[in-house]
Design a protein around this motif. Structure first.
Motif, PDB file in Angstrom:
ATOM      1  N   LEU C  26       0.827  -1.208   0.000  1.00 39.13           N
ATOM      2  CA  LEU C  26       0.000   0.000   0.000  1.00 39.13           C
ATOM      3  C   LEU C  26       0.859   1.255   0.000  1.00 39.13           C
ATOM      4  O   LEU C  26       0.559   2.232  -0.698  1.00 39.13           O
ATOM      5  N   GLU C  27       1.930   1.223   0.765  1.00 35.12           N
ATOM      6  CA  GLU C  27       2.797   2.397   0.776  1.00 35.12           C
ATOM      7  C   GLU C  27       3.457   2.596  -0.587  1.00 35.12           C
ATOM      8  O   GLU C  27       3.494   3.719  -1.119  1.00 35.12           O
ATOM      9  N   ALA C  28       3.946   1.532  -1.174  1.00 34.46           N
ATOM     10  CA  ALA C  28       4.547   1.640  -2.509  1.00 34.46           C
ATOM     11  C   ALA C  28       3.512   2.129  -3.516  1.00 34.46           C
ATOM     12  O   ALA C  28       3.830   2.919  -4.414  1.00 34.46           O
ATOM     13  N   THR C  29       2.305   1.658  -3.358  1.00 38.24           N
ATOM     14  CA  THR C  29       1.238   2.105  -4.257  1.00 38.24           C
ATOM     15  C   THR C  29       1.061   3.614  -4.183  1.00 38.24           C
ATOM     16  O   THR C  29       0.959   4.303  -5.206  1.00 38.24           O
ATOM     17  N   ARG C  30       1.040   4.140  -2.961  1.00 40.75           N
ATOM     18  CA  ARG C  30       0.868   5.581  -2.810  1.00 40.75           C
ATOM     19  C   ARG C  30       1.995   6.349  -3.476  1.00 40.75           C
ATOM     20  O   ARG C  30       1.773   7.339  -4.190  1.00 40.75           O
ATOM     21  N   VAL C  31       3.217   5.893  -3.285  1.00 41.48           N
ATOM     22  CA  VAL C  31       4.350   6.583  -3.899  1.00 41.48           C
ATOM     23  C   VAL C  31       4.233   6.561  -5.424  1.00 41.48           C
ATOM     24  O   VAL C  31       4.425   7.589  -6.091  1.00 41.48           O
ATOM     25  N   GLU C  32       3.893   5.405  -5.959  1.00 46.02           N
ATOM     26  CA  GLU C  32       3.774   5.293  -7.415  1.00 46.02           C
ATOM     27  C   GLU C  32       2.618   6.137  -7.942  1.00 46.02           C
ATOM     28  O   GLU C  32       2.718   6.757  -8.999  1.00 46.02           O
ATOM     29  N   MET C  33       1.526   6.164  -7.214  1.00 47.22           N
ATOM     30  CA  MET C  33       0.397   6.987  -7.645  1.00 47.22           C
ATOM     31  C   MET C  33       0.832   8.435  -7.792  1.00 47.22           C
ATOM     32  O   MET C  33       0.532   9.103  -8.797  1.00 47.22           O
ATOM     33  N   ASP C  70      -7.891   1.641  -2.261  1.00 43.79           N
ATOM     34  CA  ASP C  70      -7.588   1.134  -0.930  1.00 43.79           C
ATOM     35  C   ASP C  70      -6.432   1.911  -0.304  1.00 43.79           C
ATOM     36  O   ASP C  70      -6.473   2.283   0.877  1.00 43.79           O
ATOM     37  N   ALA C  71      -5.402   2.138  -1.112  1.00 49.02           N
ATOM     38  CA  ALA C  71      -4.235   2.847  -0.599  1.00 49.02           C
ATOM     39  C   ALA C  71      -4.596   4.273  -0.195  1.00 49.02           C
ATOM     40  O   ALA C  71      -4.071   4.805   0.783  1.00 49.02           O
ATOM     41  N   ALA C  72      -5.490   4.881  -0.947  1.00 42.89           N
ATOM     42  CA  ALA C  72      -5.890   6.250  -0.612  1.00 42.89           C
ATOM     43  C   ALA C  72      -6.781   6.266   0.630  1.00 42.89           C
ATOM     44  O   ALA C  72      -6.605   7.107   1.521  1.00 42.89           O
ATOM     45  N   LEU C  73      -7.708   5.346   0.687  1.00 48.40           N
ATOM     46  CA  LEU C  73      -8.614   5.318   1.841  1.00 48.40           C
ATOM     47  C   LEU C  73      -7.835   5.140   3.142  1.00 48.40           C
ATOM     48  O   LEU C  73      -8.210   5.699   4.180  1.00 48.40           O
ATOM     49  N   ALA C  74      -6.753   4.358   3.067  1.00 52.09           N
ATOM     50  CA  ALA C  74      -5.963   4.124   4.276  1.00 52.09           C
ATOM     51  C   ALA C  74      -5.337   5.418   4.784  1.00 52.09           C
ATOM     52  O   ALA C  74      -4.840   5.471   5.909  1.00 52.09           O
ATOM     53  N   LEU C  75      -5.344   6.454   3.949  1.00 49.56           N
ATOM     54  CA  LEU C  75      -4.718   7.727   4.305  1.00 49.56           C
ATOM     55  C   LEU C  75      -5.710   8.686   4.967  1.00 49.56           C
ATOM     56  O   LEU C  75      -5.308   9.659   5.624  1.00 49.56           O
ATOM     57  N   ILE C  76      -6.992   8.429   4.768  1.00 50.15           N
ATOM     58  CA  ILE C  76      -8.006   9.374   5.223  1.00 50.15           C
ATOM     59  C   ILE C  76      -8.258   9.187   6.720  1.00 50.15           C
ATOM     60  O   ILE C  76      -8.579   8.087   7.153  1.00 50.15           O
ATOM     61  N   PRO C  77      -8.093  10.240   7.516  1.00 51.02           N
ATOM     62  CA  PRO C  77      -8.307  10.100   8.967  1.00 51.02           C
ATOM     63  C   PRO C  77      -9.802  10.004   9.293  1.00 51.02           C
ATOM     64  O   PRO C  77     -10.649  10.194   8.428  1.00 51.02           O
ATOM     65  N   ALA C 101      -5.873  15.799   1.563  1.00 45.98           N
ATOM     66  CA  ALA C 101      -5.348  16.516   0.399  1.00 45.98           C
ATOM     67  C   ALA C 101      -4.289  17.538   0.788  1.00 45.98           C
ATOM     68  O   ALA C 101      -3.525  17.982  -0.067  1.00 45.98           O
ATOM     69  N   ARG C 102      -4.258  17.904   2.047  1.00 47.01           N
ATOM     70  CA  ARG C 102      -3.311  18.926   2.484  1.00 47.01           C
ATOM     71  C   ARG C 102      -2.073  18.338   3.147  1.00 47.01           C
ATOM     72  O   ARG C 102      -1.259  19.074   3.700  1.00 47.01           O
ATOM     73  N   THR C 103      -1.925  17.029   3.131  1.00 46.07           N
ATOM     74  CA  THR C 103      -0.828  16.386   3.846  1.00 46.07           C
ATOM     75  C   THR C 103       0.049  15.576   2.897  1.00 46.07           C
ATOM     76  O   THR C 103      -0.451  14.714   2.175  1.00 46.07           O
ATOM     77  N   GLY C 104       1.328  15.848   2.912  1.00 45.62           N
ATOM     78  CA  GLY C 104       2.284  15.063   2.124  1.00 45.62           C
ATOM     79  C   GLY C 104       1.864  14.963   0.672  1.00 45.62           C
ATOM     80  O   GLY C 104       1.506  15.954   0.038  1.00 45.62           O
ATOM     81  N   ASN C 105       1.922  13.743   0.144  1.00 51.14           N
ATOM     82  CA  ASN C 105       1.525  13.557  -1.239  1.00 51.14           C
ATOM     83  C   ASN C 105       0.033  13.228  -1.357  1.00 51.14           C
ATOM     84  O   ASN C 105      -0.420  12.708  -2.379  1.00 51.14           O
ATOM     85  N   GLY C 106      -0.717  13.559  -0.315  1.00 55.21           N
ATOM     86  CA  GLY C 106      -2.138  13.200  -0.287  1.00 55.21           C
ATOM     87  C   GLY C 106      -2.927  13.774  -1.448  1.00 55.21           C
ATOM     88  O   GLY C 106      -3.867  13.136  -1.944  1.00 55.21           O
ATOM     89  N   HIS C 107      -2.554  14.958  -1.878  1.00 47.65           N
ATOM     90  CA  HIS C 107      -3.266  15.590  -2.987  1.00 47.65           C
ATOM     91  C   HIS C 107      -3.211  14.707  -4.225  1.00 47.65           C
ATOM     92  O   HIS C 107      -4.234  14.356  -4.829  1.00 47.65           O
TER      93      HIS C 107
END
Lengths: 199, 199, 199, 199
Positions: C26-33, C70-77, C101-107
DNA sequence: CCATAAACGAGACGGTACGTCATGTCTTCAA
DNA sequence: TTGAAGACATGACGTACCGTCTCGTTTATGG
């Protein structure tokens, strides 16, 4: 001696087959055959080594095995002229195989090509076609002549003769993995004449 | 005729090797060999077909090829008694191979086992050991006796005889994929005697 | 907030899912996204970056898009408590998206997840399920209460409210690729109340 | 409404751009967009369907995404005249999008064009340029006039209005994949006026 | 009579390769 | 010079296998 390009289409729109790519692929194939055997043989490795694309390989060969047989056939030299002696004339037909097996990595290449031919239908067809053209056909003419001169019996089965002539080579190459000594083929030709001699 | 269980460990705690599992694996192996050939052969498929775990396979066989050779050897019957005639006695040594190739899927199983033996070191060792024990050794005794009686020449090379005897079978099985007719081995034995005859 | 493991089977024979592998994927997915967008997104790269096998990815996610969502949802508080003020309570429902959207690469992660949801059926289902559970359902309760107190009109369409509430965020994230300023969601909540106010 | 041909070269040797080919490519692009989405979209398929060469595509469009946006823009009709009513005049600006989404495969084409615009820089520039020219610019004039007449507040942010006006459409098209009912845009225009009303 | 250790089924895992498809560039031929 | 046709190197796709590694269960001794 390669077989896949024969029968070229007259002319088409668009680019034509790259001969450089073909040569690089066949050479890479031979190296991989000698290094990894048949089951471990990998198209990816060939493509990488030849700086070719897998697509190019799959475009021009019907199967991996056919490519391996093709690569091996390209290594087999032409038959020398046989002279007058019956044994020499038979030997001349099979000595290119011996020569190939005795040169560079030819032993391993030939072994893997045989494995491919025995394991893959397309490869087998290719190999049997080569045997038919380069061995069976000329041997038939030769044996008919010898039978006419009463040098050998007339009631021979052509395919049995071929088995007797080539079988020992397969045993050496595939089962024993033993090197092929010079004159091996001449001995087989002599054995054949002895078996089918009229006396 | 299977070779891997020989040399049983003295005694240990826990269960012993499951013969049911072993038999199921070898039978599944034979079916897969006949269906997929050597390059397409897959341990996963064997495990699934035999309802066995892959671990069990890897525990008991040193390599996939060895398992294939093992599965084929288990199919080869014992040699019949040879009688008194030299040709019959030679034939008796190799006729089990012919019998195997003429029964059920034996032709394909034998072919794939040979492919495995030619492609994989462990499998090759296993196969050559079998040839040494079941063919080469008894043949040596027999030929020595025949040479003593002047039935054949004394200056033969044992391994050349084996090449002459078995080679044609490999050609049939692997190159031509042709069925093996009854009496094939007897003919080879006759050819051998003719080649090495004293006259 | 990840969704694919929920509803775990009680207990099975054999190994269980590796949580370490899942987290790395999931973390790798976020970076690649964030790096490659949606069309350029590659499973191979994720697998390589996560030191995972592609099979593991395909085993646990129904599609690439679903994995991205899934990777994005895991980021949403989680949503904060909303207090008493109507606007604050609505804001609380959507502010986790703004925070992401305002945190790290969340956008970028959020943008690509939305692309995946719009382009891939499984991913869309996953995303709509999340909206249904985390936004639509609590919003329905809240609006019903507000309508009961005559704070808003009673004849509203729930899905229209959601469109009004979330649409501007999608415009920012996807069309304009503009950063999301703090308080953006509060403004949208205010606009909604204004549109549906009773007066 | 297509954008890439604008600014025609003065005059050159040889044939000029084939309008037939261009039209076929754009139409094929629309069909492929609707059938395969954005990630599954393939230039090869478009070329084959349009009986065009890939070279022709790459010659005239800077990127795949740009071609997709171009194909979608060609589908959007011109704005109707707006009349006198403020809501009608705003509606007129965005109703071409609604009309496109309600016609044939326009819903899917629009969705994929938005995906392309959000995922690809060139496509995004093209899309934002269109919004700027066909929506933002006329909307600015209109809102300034309405603010002058005190119909709406003077302290609005033009881009926030656009978010409010278009966002709900994106939600429908991309997130929910729901059809767009007639009058949808009129409702959004009404909501906007309500939000920015002076009262 | 346990307890312990091995064997076994099931199957997840990191890898490598499969054979296919797509990308963007290039080459050949016709118009 | 445009355009159709398509070969080519590159690389991703989704699937299949390999050989290793847990898991729980079953089974045979050896304490």
């Amino acid at each position: 001696m390669s077989t896949t390009t024969e029968g070229t289409k007259p002319s088409r729109k668009g680019p034509t087959r790259s001969e450089a790519s073909k040569a690089a692929i066949l050479e890479a194939t031979r190296v991989e055959m000698a290094e990894t055997g048949w089951r471990g043989f990998s198209v990816d490795s060939v493509a990488k080594r030849a700086s070719a694309s897998k697509q190019t390989i799959y475009r021009w060969w019907p199967s991996i095995g056919a490519m391996c047989v093709d690569a091996a056939l390209a290594l087999i030299p032409d038959s020398p002229d046989g002279g007058r002696d019956p044994q020499e004339r038979i030997t001349a037909l099979i000595v290119p195989l011996e020569a190939t097996a005795r040169t560079g990595n030819g032993h391993a290449v030939l072994r893997v090509a045989l494995l491919a031919a025995a394991d893959d239908k397309d490869a087998g067809d290719l190999w049997r076609a080569w045997i038919g053209r380069d061995i069976r056909q000329p041997l038939r003419m030769l044996l008919a002549e010898l039978a006419g001169k009463r040098v050998i019996r007339r009631d021979f089965d052509l395919d049995e003769v071929i088995e007797l002539l080539l079988g020992p080579l397969w045993h050496r190459l595939m089962i024993m993995r033993a090197p092929v000594r010079e004159g091996f083929c001449a001995e087989q030709a002599g054995n054949c004449l002895r078996v089918y001699a009229t006396f």
